[in-house]
Design a protein around this motif. Structure first.
Motif, mmCIF file in Angstrom:
data_model
loop_
_atom_site.group_PDB
_atom_site.id
_atom_site.type_symbol
_atom_site.label_atom_id
_atom_site.label_comp_id
_atom_site.label_asym_id
_atom_site.label_seq_id
_atom_site.Cartn_x
_atom_site.Cartn_y
_atom_site.Cartn_z
ATOM 1 N N TYR A 83 -44.305 -61.800 87.217
ATOM 2 C CA TYR A 83 -44.290 -63.197 87.659
ATOM 3 C C TYR A 83 -43.909 -64.161 86.533
ATOM 4 N N ASP A 84 -44.534 -64.017 85.371
ATOM 5 C CA ASP A 84 -44.352 -65.012 84.308
ATOM 6 C C ASP A 84 -42.911 -65.042 83.790
ATOM 7 N N GLU A 85 -42.363 -63.854 83.595
ATOM 8 C CA GLU A 85 -40.988 -63.808 83.088
ATOM 9 C C GLU A 85 -39.999 -64.333 84.136
ATOM 10 N N ALA A 86 -40.248 -63.979 85.392
ATOM 11 C CA ALA A 86 -39.375 -64.462 86.472
ATOM 12 C C ALA A 86 -39.460 -65.989 86.552
ATOM 13 N N LYS A 87 -40.664 -66.512 86.377
ATOM 14 C CA LYS A 87 -40.843 -67.968 86.437
ATOM 15 C C LYS A 87 -40.088 -68.653 85.286
ATOM 16 N N ALA A 88 -40.118 -68.035 84.105
ATOM 17 C CA ALA A 88 -39.400 -68.616 82.964
ATOM 18 C C ALA A 88 -37.898 -68.707 83.268
ATOM 19 N N VAL A 89 -37.367 -67.691 83.955
ATOM 20 C CA VAL A 89 -35.947 -67.708 84.327
ATOM 21 C C VAL A 89 -35.673 -68.869 85.285
ATOM 22 N N VAL A 90 -36.521 -68.996 86.300
ATOM 23 C CA VAL A 90 -36.286 -70.038 87.308
ATOM 24 C C VAL A 90 -36.440 -71.434 86.683
ATOM 25 N N ILE A 109 -34.130 -51.517 94.405
ATOM 26 C CA ILE A 109 -35.511 -51.835 94.802
ATOM 27 C C ILE A 109 -35.573 -51.681 96.326
ATOM 28 N N ASN A 110 -36.668 -51.115 96.848
ATOM 29 C CA ASN A 110 -36.753 -51.020 98.309
ATOM 30 C C ASN A 110 -36.790 -52.435 98.899
ATOM 31 N N VAL A 111 -35.893 -52.701 99.843
ATOM 32 C CA VAL A 111 -35.759 -54.061 100.363
ATOM 33 C C VAL A 111 -37.055 -54.588 101.014
ATOM 34 N N SER A 112 -37.963 -53.703 101.396
ATOM 35 C CA SER A 112 -39.223 -54.182 101.980
ATOM 36 C C SER A 112 -40.041 -54.968 100.943
ATOM 37 N N LYS A 113 -39.821 -54.648 99.661
ATOM 38 C CA LYS A 113 -40.539 -55.377 98.606
ATOM 39 C C LYS A 113 -40.087 -56.831 98.536
ATOM 40 N N LEU A 114 -38.835 -57.089 98.925
ATOM 41 C CA LEU A 114 -38.338 -58.469 98.929
ATOM 42 C C LEU A 114 -39.169 -59.279 99.918
ATOM 43 N N GLY A 115 -39.678 -58.601 100.940
ATOM 44 C CA GLY A 115 -40.545 -59.252 101.914
ATOM 45 C C GLY A 115 -41.962 -59.390 101.400
ATOM 46 N N SER A 116 -42.506 -58.298 100.867
ATOM 47 C CA SER A 116 -43.923 -58.351 100.482
ATOM 48 C C SER A 116 -44.146 -59.283 99.291
ATOM 49 N N LEU A 117 -43.095 -59.563 98.504
ATOM 50 C CA LEU A 117 -43.243 -60.497 97.370
ATOM 51 C C LEU A 117 -42.803 -61.922 97.718
ATOM 52 N N GLN A 118 -42.487 -62.142 99.011
ATOM 53 C CA GLN A 118 -41.966 -63.432 99.466
ATOM 54 C C GLN A 118 -42.931 -64.597 99.167
ATOM 55 N N LYS A 119 -44.204 -64.392 99.426
ATOM 56 C CA LYS A 119 -45.166 -65.479 99.213
ATOM 57 C C LYS A 119 -45.237 -65.846 97.738
ATOM 58 N N GLU A 120 -45.242 -64.831 96.888
ATOM 59 C CA GLU A 120 -45.250 -65.098 95.441
ATOM 60 C C GLU A 120 -43.993 -65.847 95.032
ATOM 61 N N ALA A 121 -42.873 -65.486 95.628
ATOM 62 C CA ALA A 121 -41.601 -66.143 95.293
ATOM 63 C C ALA A 121 -41.650 -67.622 95.678
ATOM 64 N N VAL A 122 -42.235 -67.920 96.829
ATOM 65 C CA VAL A 122 -42.358 -69.308 97.284
ATOM 66 C C VAL A 122 -43.220 -70.094 96.284
ATOM 67 N N PHE A 123 -44.314 -69.492 95.875
ATOM 68 C CA PHE A 123 -45.220 -70.123 94.933
ATOM 69 C C PHE A 123 -44.543 -70.337 93.583
ATOM 70 N N LEU A 124 -43.792 -69.328 93.156
ATOM 71 C CA LEU A 124 -43.065 -69.414 91.892
ATOM 72 C C LEU A 124 -42.079 -70.594 91.911
ATOM 73 N N ALA A 125 -41.312 -70.709 93.004
ATOM 74 C CA ALA A 125 -40.323 -71.786 93.116
ATOM 75 C C ALA A 125 -41.034 -73.144 93.021
ATOM 76 N N GLN A 126 -42.183 -73.260 93.689
ATOM 77 C CA GLN A 126 -42.960 -74.515 93.645
ATOM 78 C C GLN A 126 -43.388 -74.818 92.212
ATOM 79 N N GLU A 127 -43.940 -73.806 91.550
ATOM 80 C CA GLU A 127 -44.421 -73.990 90.189
ATOM 81 C C GLU A 127 -43.292 -74.350 89.227
ATOM 82 N N ALA A 128 -42.107 -73.796 89.490
ATOM 83 C CA ALA A 128 -40.971 -74.034 88.590
ATOM 84 C C ALA A 128 -40.205 -75.307 88.951
ATOM 85 N N GLY A 129 -40.603 -75.968 90.032
ATOM 86 C CA GLY A 129 -39.914 -77.186 90.450
ATOM 87 C C GLY A 129 -38.529 -76.930 91.047
#
Ligand code: FE
Length: 331
Positions: free
Chosen positions: A176-183, A309-329
């Motif tokens: 999460y943290d490294e991905a957030k730094a990228v965004v 990556i198994n594409v189902s993970k793109l779904g199961s991590l969706q909520k975290e991705a939404v939160f990450l985008a919010q946190e990163a503005g």
């Protein structure tokens, strides 16, 4: 006893006539013209008629919920693993165990619990202006967070599931943290407000408003029909590491279907060479069946290694991705 026999034979008669009803109904968010030639072929080969109900994915899922046991939907078909994952969360699908689907579709492009399957691949990658840059300027999605891209990056909104899935793949790869730094880096490099769709982001690159963007390749393929956009160049991202982010269009059998055997037949047909040659090319996507043809118009982009990556993970991590985008503005 005689009475019981009569009742039983009526029951058998009714159930036989019910099974003789071969028609299938697909609820789909895909454009009908992508499917019509395939379902016509399927009808010629099997005698099974297929009806299409097209609409917005969220509304179709809602409709299946509301219709419950009475839903005429046999198959739900949509785009993006994030949406297919939502459909499994809403318990829309039943499991399909088919050796043909397992053989034709690589494991990472289908649901591990066999509820849905990918039927075309959608690559999301870097597109830049060849007026300003060359291939040597690019390497990965992550590198676009470097300050050297300040004021040069255009992005589609993070509210689109395509970008949520891309961020989910980065969370999976780096945490999460490294991905957030990228965004955060992306956001500080933005040349303009985020765009509502990929095509407008591409047009902004072509017109010089920005230098680079990230889009699904079929949007570029469509624009390149017009020579006006010849200055748009595709770069396959992350070829030195995890590969290009790949999403799918996919489908599964609806839990309440009364024609499950035929519905599976249709899914198997969609994964066959005959359908794969057409289905992916019709939208300038990539086939999931390795031996199927790629559309002539996109062959020139060459081969690329893809993130498996198994594409189902793109779904199961969706909520975290939404939160990450919010946190990163990232709007
Ligand atoms: Fe799209």
């Amino acid at each position: 006893m005689k009475k019981l026999t009569i009742i039983l034979s009526i029951f058998i008669l009714v159930s036989c006539s019910y099974q003789a009803n071969d028609e299938l109904t697909i609820y789909t968010s895909r454009q009908p013209q992508l499917l019509e030639p395939i379902i016509e072929d399927f009808f010629q080969d099997t005698g099974i008629k297929v009806n299409l109900l097209s609409g917005n994915a969220q509304e179709l899922m809602e409709r299946i919920d509301i219709e419950g046991e009475d839903s005429p939907a046999d198959i739900f078909m949509t785009v993006d693993a994030g949406v297919l994952w939502q459909a499994t969360e809403r318990k829309i699908f039943s499991e399909t165990n088919s050796d043909i689907l397992k053989k034709n579709i690589p494991e990472y492009l289908r649901d591990p619990s066999n509820q849905w399957f990918g039927f075309s691949k959608r690559a999301r990658t870097i597109v830049y202006s060849s007026d300003k840059f060359s291939d040597n300027d690019f390497s990965s999605y992550e590198a676009l967070s470097d300050p050297k891209w300040a004021g040069k990056l255009c992005l589609r909104t993070s509210k689109k599931v395509y970008n949520r899935s891309l961020m989910a793949s980065m969370i999976d790869a780096y945490g999460y943290d490294e991905a957030k730094a990228v965004v955060l880096g992306w956001v500080s490099n933005l040349a303009t407000e985020v765009f509502s769709n990929d095509t407008n982001a591409l047009k902004a690159v072509s017109s010089g408003q920005c230098g680079v963007t990230i889009v699904n390749t079929y949007y570029l393929a469509r624009l390149l029909d017009d020579p006006k956009y010849d200055n748009l160049s595709l770069f396959w991202a992350n070829q030195g590491d995890r590969g290009v982010h790949v999403n799918i269009s996919g489908a599964g059998v609806v839990k309440t279907s009364k024609n499950k055997a035929n519905a599976v037949k249709l899914l198997e047909y969609l994964s066959s060479m005959k359908a794969q040659d057409f289905y992916a090319s019709a939208n300038k996507e990539y086939p999931v069946l390795a031996s199927a043809d790629i559309d002539d118009s996109i062959e020139g982009w060459g081969e690329f290694s893809e993130d498996n990556i198994n594409v189902s993970k793109l779904g199961s991590l969706q909520k975290e991705a939404v939160f990450l985008a919010q946190e990163a503005g990232y709007k």
